[in-house]
Motif scaffolding. Structure first.
Motif: not given
Length: 195
Positions: A6-35
């Motif tokens: 299945s191809v991700l629905r538009a809202d699922a794609r947006r969620n995935r993209e937001r999660i990845l962007e947030t994860a880069v920022r969180a891991f960069s700023e808070q380290g590998p153990d960020v919750a």
């Protein structure tokens, strides 16, 4: 009966993209153990949504890194469609420096993912070499860049620039060095290989 992936629905794609962007920022700023729950909340999704996309911390780290890699590599074609090849390369260089800064910020999280058996870097050199090769070939074909340049030489040069100008207050210096590198790539452009 077989089913197509299945191809991700538009809202699922947006969620995935937001999660990845947030994860880069969180891991960069808070380290590998960020919750993981912190990343989910900052992304505007529930933990279940995050885990549906990324069942483990390592999967999230690897996907976040690969997303950053895809962004920089995939931008080469877009930049060439919008700019002259030498300008496209210079703009891509800035994006590459940003990608390396994100990678450096995520270094501890990436090391933890690697220790658990993940290999986020499996395609890195090939993808970067292809993107740089595309930009350099376009520049050489147009006569704006010299034709005798190995994409990996340019990539390692860019990595060196990123290494010595990694602090945010060094961004202006990085730009000046990238301009010098581009001037070197223009030197001798348009001349035949026999001259």
């Amino acid at each position: 009966m077989t089913t197509k992936p299945s191809v991700l629905r538009a809202d699922a794609r947006r969620n995935r993209e937001r999660i990845l962007e947030t994860a880069v920022r969180a891991f960069s700023e808070q380290g590998p153990d960020v919750a993981i729950d912190t990343i989910a909340k900052a992304s505007g999704v529930g933990s279940a949504t995050l885990y549906r996309h990324f069942p483990t911390r390592e999967a999230l780290v690897e996907a976040a890194y690969r997303n950053e890699l895809a962004r920089v590599c995939d931008s080469a074609t877009q930049l060439l469609a919008e700019h002259a090849p030498d300008r496209a390369l210079r703009l891509w260089m800035d994006r590459f420096i940003d990608y390396l800064a994100a990678k450096q910020g995520m270094a501890d999280a990436l090391r933890a993912a690697i220790a658990s058996g993940a290999d986020p870097f499996a395609e890195t050199l090939e993808r970067l070499g292809t993107a740089l090769g595309t930009l350099l070939r376009a520049g050489a074909d147009s006569g704006l860049l010299r034709p005798d340049v190995d994409p990996f030489d340019v990539g390692f040069g860019l990595a060196g620039v990123a290494l010595i100008t990694s602090a945010p207050d060094q961004r202006e210096r990085a730009g000046r060095i990238l301009d010098l590198l581009l001037d070197g790539l223009r030197h001798g452009a348009g001349k035949s290989a026999s001259t």
